[in-house]
Scaffold this active site. Structure first.
Site, short mmCIF file in Angstrom:
data_model
loop_
_atom_site.label_atom_id
_atom_site.label_comp_id
_atom_site.label_asym_id
_atom_site.label_seq_id
_atom_site.Cartn_x
_atom_site.Cartn_y
_atom_site.Cartn_z
N HIS A 185 24.06 3.80 84.14
CA HIS A 185 24.79 3.24 85.27
C HIS A 185 25.80 2.18 84.83
O HIS A 185 25.66 1.54 83.80
CB HIS A 185 23.84 2.72 86.38
N ASN A 191 19.99 4.28 82.35
CA ASN A 191 20.30 5.63 82.88
C ASN A 191 21.81 5.90 82.86
O ASN A 191 22.26 6.85 83.49
CB ASN A 191 19.76 5.76 84.31
N ASP A 205 28.51 -6.60 90.87
CA ASP A 205 27.41 -6.00 91.62
C ASP A 205 26.37 -7.07 91.97
O ASP A 205 26.44 -8.21 91.50
CB ASP A 205 26.77 -4.85 90.83
N GLU A 256 24.62 4.26 90.21
CA GLU A 256 23.44 4.91 89.65
C GLU A 256 23.71 6.40 89.38
O GLU A 256 24.69 6.96 89.89
CB GLU A 256 22.27 4.78 90.63
C1 GLP Z 1 21.90 -4.08 85.57
C2 GLP Z 1 23.23 -4.34 86.29
C3 GLP Z 1 24.42 -3.91 85.47
C4 GLP Z 1 24.15 -4.18 84.02
C5 GLP Z 1 23.07 -3.23 83.56
C6 GLP Z 1 22.59 -3.48 82.14
O1 GLP Z 1 20.95 -3.55 86.41
N1 GLP Z 1 23.32 -3.72 87.57
O2 GLP Z 1 25.59 -4.53 85.93
O3 GLP Z 1 25.31 -3.98 83.26
O4 GLP Z 1 22.01 -3.17 84.47
O5 GLP Z 1 21.81 -4.63 82.07
P1 GLP Z 1 21.37 -5.31 80.69
O6 GLP Z 1 22.62 -5.85 80.09
O7 GLP Z 1 20.40 -6.39 81.08
O8 GLP Z 1 20.79 -4.22 79.86
#
Ligand code: GLP
Length: 240
Positions: free
Chosen positions: A138, A136, A67, A143
């Site tokens: 995702h 959330n 992403d 989302e």
């Molecule tokens: C981000 C990314 C995801 C990631 C998630 C968790 O916004 N879009 O690919 O896995 O949120 O992020 P973190 O590991 O910093 O908690």
């Protein structure tokens, strides 16, 4: 879902890297995808160490990013692309055969989306999809409320994601959209590895693994994946 509880972040990182490597050993021509964010830092370092030590051969495998924030190129500070490059790809002494990193700043983001779909259609399905989980629920930028039927798509960021994102780039940038592999591509992966650490992820991880399967918590769809590992440290696994 196979739930693997690790004593701490380091153990989670190594275990997840081993599971990813195992998938590549099963299919040396694997298409592989890892997430960005804070969670995978230790995992990608452990994976790079394994590659450099000769524990896993990626010379015939391909890497595709999961992403990106729309508006950020793969070299902008805070982007998933720069994370991929700096923390993983640049550390590899023996590189992947090929990499495809999403450019969230492409002049035509729809073309970029199509290119991601085409890449996965050509070299996929994914053999190994490593994922983090958002606050959330995702996956990538799938989302809450996302359709489970989508391939790569461009999606408005949720309010939760907008609140959390300042940890990546402070006040410098306020993205409104994400571009992401879709749930259909993730669910088609032969092996999915969901990683989570820290007490702040305990509630959402329990909803994803034990709650109702619903697009309000996109990660809950992984309950229906036939080969999904959840690798969490004790803090994140506290409510499982
Ligand atoms: C981000 C990314 C995801 C990631 C998630 C968790 O916004 N879009 O690919 O896995 O949120 O992020 P973190 O590991 O910093 O908690």
């Amino acid at each position: 879902m196979q739930i693997i509880v690790c004593k701490d972040y380091e153990e989670m990182s190594i275990r997840a890297a081993e599971l990813a490597a195992e998938g590549i050993r099963e299919n040396p021509e694997a298409l592989v995808s890892f997430p960005g964010g804070d969670t995978p830092l230790g995992m990608v370092h452990a994976f790079a160490d394994m590659v450099n030590a000769g524990d896993v051969n990626i010379s015939r495998a391909r890497y595709v990013s999961l992403d990106e924030w729309v508006g950020l190129s793969g070299t902008d500070e805070g982007s998933c692309g720069i994370f991929n490059r700096a923390e993983l790809l640049d550390r590899l002494q023996k590189p992947f055969k090929e990499v495809h990193i999403i450019n969230g700043a492409a002049a035509d983001i729809e073309d970029e989306r199509k290119a991601l779909d085409e890449y996965i259609a050509k070299y996929g399905p994914l053999e190994v999809s490593v994922l983090g989980i958002g606050m959330n629920g995702h996956l990538g930028f799938n989302e809450d409320g996302v359709s489970f039927e989508l391939d790569a798509h461009i999606i408005p960021l949720s309010e939760t994601t907008k609140k959390v994102m300042s940890k990546y780039f402070g006040e410098k940038f306020h993205p409104e959209y994400g571009i992401s592999q879709g749930i259909r591509q993730i669910m088609a992966a032969k092996r999915v590895i969901l990683i989570a650490n820290g007490a702040h992820k305990a509630d959402i991880l329990a909803k994803a693994c034990r709650g109702e399967v619903t697009n309000r918590v996109p990660a809950s769809i992984l309950q229906r994946h036939p080969n999904c590992f959840v690798v969490a440290d004790e803090a994140a696994a506290a409510q499982l």
